[in-house]
Scaffold this active site. Structure first.
Site, PDB file in Angstrom:
ATOM      1  N   PRO A 155       0.801  -1.226   0.000  1.00 33.28           N
ATOM      2  CA  PRO A 155       0.000   0.000   0.000  1.00 33.28           C
ATOM      3  C   PRO A 155       0.835   1.277   0.000  1.00 33.28           C
ATOM      4  O   PRO A 155       1.872   1.350   0.671  1.00 33.28           O
ATOM      5  CB  PRO A 155      -0.795  -0.079   1.310  1.00 33.28           C
ATOM      6  CG  PRO A 155      -0.681  -1.477   1.776  1.00 33.28           C
ATOM      7  CD  PRO A 155       0.474  -2.121   1.101  1.00 33.28           C
ATOM      8  N   ASN A 192       8.394  -5.220  -1.108  1.00 27.88           N
ATOM      9  CA  ASN A 192       8.307  -4.087  -0.178  1.00 27.88           C
ATOM     10  C   ASN A 192       6.837  -4.019   0.230  1.00 27.88           C
ATOM     11  O   ASN A 192       6.001  -3.498  -0.502  1.00 27.88           O
ATOM     12  CB  ASN A 192       8.733  -2.769  -0.843  1.00 27.88           C
ATOM     13  CG  ASN A 192       8.684  -1.616   0.160  1.00 27.88           C
ATOM     14  OD1 ASN A 192       8.104  -1.732   1.237  1.00 27.88           O
ATOM     15  ND2 ASN A 192       9.294  -0.504  -0.219  1.00 27.88           N
ATOM     16  N   ALA A 241       3.404  -0.603   4.895  1.00 25.44           N
ATOM     17  CA  ALA A 241       3.040  -0.738   6.312  1.00 25.44           C
ATOM     18  C   ALA A 241       2.585  -2.159   6.669  1.00 25.44           C
ATOM     19  O   ALA A 241       2.605  -2.535   7.856  1.00 25.44           O
ATOM     20  CB  ALA A 241       1.947   0.267   6.667  1.00 25.44           C
ATOM     21  N   HIS A 276       4.554  -4.575   9.073  1.00 24.19           N
ATOM     22  CA  HIS A 276       4.611  -4.524  10.526  1.00 24.19           C
ATOM     23  C   HIS A 276       3.512  -5.326  11.226  1.00 24.19           C
ATOM     24  O   HIS A 276       3.549  -5.444  12.447  1.00 24.19           O
ATOM     25  CB  HIS A 276       4.600  -3.059  10.968  1.00 24.19           C
ATOM     26  CG  HIS A 276       5.587  -2.221  10.191  1.00 24.19           C
ATOM     27  ND1 HIS A 276       6.946  -2.463  10.228  1.00 24.19           N
ATOM     28  CD2 HIS A 276       5.417  -1.197   9.304  1.00 24.19           C
ATOM     29  CE1 HIS A 276       7.566  -1.606   9.423  1.00 24.19           C
ATOM     30  NE2 HIS A 276       6.663  -0.833   8.845  1.00 24.19           N
ATOM     31  N   ASP A 302       2.578 -15.684   6.326  1.00 21.71           N
ATOM     32  CA  ASP A 302       2.234 -17.097   6.103  1.00 21.71           C
ATOM     33  C   ASP A 302       2.314 -17.459   4.619  1.00 21.71           C
ATOM     34  O   ASP A 302       2.783 -18.539   4.259  1.00 21.71           O
ATOM     35  CB  ASP A 302       0.811 -17.387   6.605  1.00 21.71           C
ATOM     36  CG  ASP A 302       0.760 -17.585   8.119  1.00 21.71           C
ATOM     37  OD1 ASP A 302       1.824 -17.693   8.752  1.00 21.71           O
ATOM     38  OD2 ASP A 302      -0.361 -17.630   8.661  1.00 21.71           O
ATOM     39  N   GLU A 346      13.217  -8.899   1.351  1.00 19.70           N
ATOM     40  CA  GLU A 346      12.376  -7.809   1.863  1.00 19.70           C
ATOM     41  C   GLU A 346      13.126  -6.499   1.608  1.00 19.70           C
ATOM     42  O   GLU A 346      14.307  -6.383   1.954  1.00 19.70           O
ATOM     43  CB  GLU A 346      12.181  -8.016   3.372  1.00 19.70           C
ATOM     44  CG  GLU A 346      11.409  -6.914   4.052  1.00 19.70           C
ATOM     45  CD  GLU A 346      11.397  -7.077   5.590  1.00 19.70           C
ATOM     46  OE1 GLU A 346      12.157  -7.930   6.112  1.00 19.70           O
ATOM     47  OE2 GLU A 346      10.657  -6.344   6.247  1.00 19.70           O
ATOM     48  N   HIS A 406      13.033  -2.183   1.894  1.00 18.09           N
ATOM     49  CA  HIS A 406      12.447  -0.916   2.338  1.00 18.09           C
ATOM     50  C   HIS A 406      13.330   0.206   1.839  1.00 18.09           C
ATOM     51  O   HIS A 406      14.570   0.126   1.969  1.00 18.09           O
ATOM     52  CB  HIS A 406      12.344  -0.851   3.865  1.00 18.09           C
ATOM     53  CG  HIS A 406      11.485  -1.938   4.409  1.00 18.09           C
ATOM     54  ND1 HIS A 406      10.110  -1.922   4.270  1.00 18.09           N
ATOM     55  CD2 HIS A 406      11.795  -3.097   5.025  1.00 18.09           C
ATOM     56  CE1 HIS A 406       9.619  -3.020   4.792  1.00 18.09           C
ATOM     57  NE2 HIS A 406      10.615  -3.762   5.250  1.00 18.09           N
ATOM     58  N   LEU A 407      12.701   1.229   1.299  1.00 20.20           N
ATOM     59  CA  LEU A 407      13.476   2.377   0.809  1.00 20.20           C
ATOM     60  C   LEU A 407      14.076   3.132   1.987  1.00 20.20           C
ATOM     61  O   LEU A 407      15.238   3.525   1.974  1.00 20.20           O
ATOM     62  CB  LEU A 407      12.576   3.298  -0.013  1.00 20.20           C
ATOM     63  CG  LEU A 407      11.955   2.616  -1.237  1.00 20.20           C
ATOM     64  CD1 LEU A 407      10.900   3.505  -1.855  1.00 20.20           C
ATOM     65  CD2 LEU A 407      13.015   2.270  -2.249  1.00 20.20           C
ATOM     66  N   SER A 408      13.261   3.347   3.025  1.00 22.83           N
ATOM     67  CA  SER A 408      13.749   3.988   4.247  1.00 22.83           C
ATOM     68  C   SER A 408      14.311   2.896   5.167  1.00 22.83           C
ATOM     69  O   SER A 408      14.236   1.703   4.839  1.00 22.83           O
ATOM     70  CB  SER A 408      12.606   4.728   4.943  1.00 22.83           C
ATOM     71  OG  SER A 408      11.665   3.804   5.469  1.00 22.83           O
ATOM     72  N   ARG A 462       7.316   0.775  13.590  1.00 20.78           N
ATOM     73  CA  ARG A 462       7.924   0.263  12.342  1.00 20.78           C
ATOM     74  C   ARG A 462       9.090  -0.674  12.626  1.00 20.78           C
ATOM     75  O   ARG A 462       9.697  -1.221  11.700  1.00 20.78           O
ATOM     76  CB  ARG A 462       8.448   1.437  11.495  1.00 20.78           C
ATOM     77  CG  ARG A 462       7.374   2.357  10.981  1.00 20.78           C
ATOM     78  CD  ARG A 462       7.985   3.401  10.051  1.00 20.78           C
ATOM     79  NE  ARG A 462       7.127   4.560   9.944  1.00 20.78           N
ATOM     80  CZ  ARG A 462       6.156   4.710   9.041  1.00 20.78           C
ATOM     81  NH1 ARG A 462       5.942   3.782   8.129  1.00 20.78           N
ATOM     82  NH2 ARG A 462       5.410   5.788   9.026  1.00 20.78           N
TER      83      ARG A 462
HETATM   84  C1  DQA Z   1       8.476   1.286   3.748  1.00 24.73           C
HETATM   85  C2  DQA Z   1       8.576   1.445   5.267  1.00 24.73           C
HETATM   86  C3  DQA Z   1       7.232   1.180   5.931  1.00 24.73           C
HETATM   87  O1  DQA Z   1       7.333   1.369   7.337  1.00 24.73           O
HETATM   88  C4  DQA Z   1       6.190   2.142   5.406  1.00 24.73           C
HETATM   89  O2  DQA Z   1       4.928   1.876   5.967  1.00 24.73           O
HETATM   90  C5  DQA Z   1       6.118   2.174   3.912  1.00 24.73           C
HETATM   91  C6  DQA Z   1       7.370   2.160   3.170  1.00 24.73           C
HETATM   92  C7  DQA Z   1       9.786   1.680   3.046  1.00 24.73           C
HETATM   93  O3  DQA Z   1       9.947   1.338   1.873  1.00 24.73           O
HETATM   94  O4  DQA Z   1      10.644   2.344   3.643  1.00 24.73           O
HETATM   95  O5  DQA Z   1       5.047   2.273   3.320  1.00 24.73           O
HETATM   96  O6  DQA Z   1       8.215  -0.076   3.459  1.00 24.73           O
END
Ligand code: DQA
Length: 152
Positions: free
Chosen positions: A15, A79, A82, A85, A92, A103, A105-107, A116
């Protein structure tokens, strides 16, 4: 049906990632999801993979995509936004996939709000790449190539 006989790497985005480029650019950067996917396709072509990508706003859509990837795709890069979390159904579903799972994550969620800090995806992933911004997908594809080469 696959367009080629190259191994398929499925890249899933959860999302709000469709809003990359407009969404909190100070955190997620100015590149759009299309920019990330175009770059991923270029990297994949060099590594000998075909990329399929899907962006979904709900866990259910991602679960279905993971089911469809079983025994069809060589690896999954995800990715989950949210959903990372709390979405145990996603965790599953990924646990039923036998290839490498990366996995992304950009941040770097570990440096952000405490909610998070937990990932329900990390325990079923081969590994996680977080905090490298626009390089994340390239790094993930290289990780897939390394893990698939190890299996040979
Ligand atoms: C994210 C980090 C998640 O915590 C956040 O909800 C996102 C983006 C990231 O790519 O850093 O939607 O997955």
């Amino acid at each position: 049906m696959a367009k080629t006989s190259l191994p398929i790497v499925l890249i899933l985005s959860g999302p709000n990632l469709n809003l990359l480029g407009q969404r909190q650019p100070e955190i997620y950067g100015t590149a759009t999801l299309d920019d990330h996917m175009n770059r991923a396709e270029q990297t994949a072509a060099k590594l000998g993979f075909e990329v399929e990508s899907l962006v979904a706003q709900s866990a259910g859509e991602l679960v279905t995509a993971i089911h469809n990837a079983r025994s069809r795709c060589a690896a999954i890069i995800i990715n989950p936004g949210a959903l990372t979390h709390f979405a145990w159904s996603l965790s599953d579903a990924l646990a039923t996939f036998s290839g490498p799972i990366i996995e992304v994550h950009l941040s770097n969620p570990a440096t952000r709000e405490s909610w998070r800090h937990e990932s329900v995806i990390a325990p079923v992933a081969s590994g996680s790449i977080a905090g490298f911004g626009a390089h994340g997908y390239t790094l993930a594809l290289n990780a897939v190539a390394t893990l698939l080469a190890d299996k040979k």
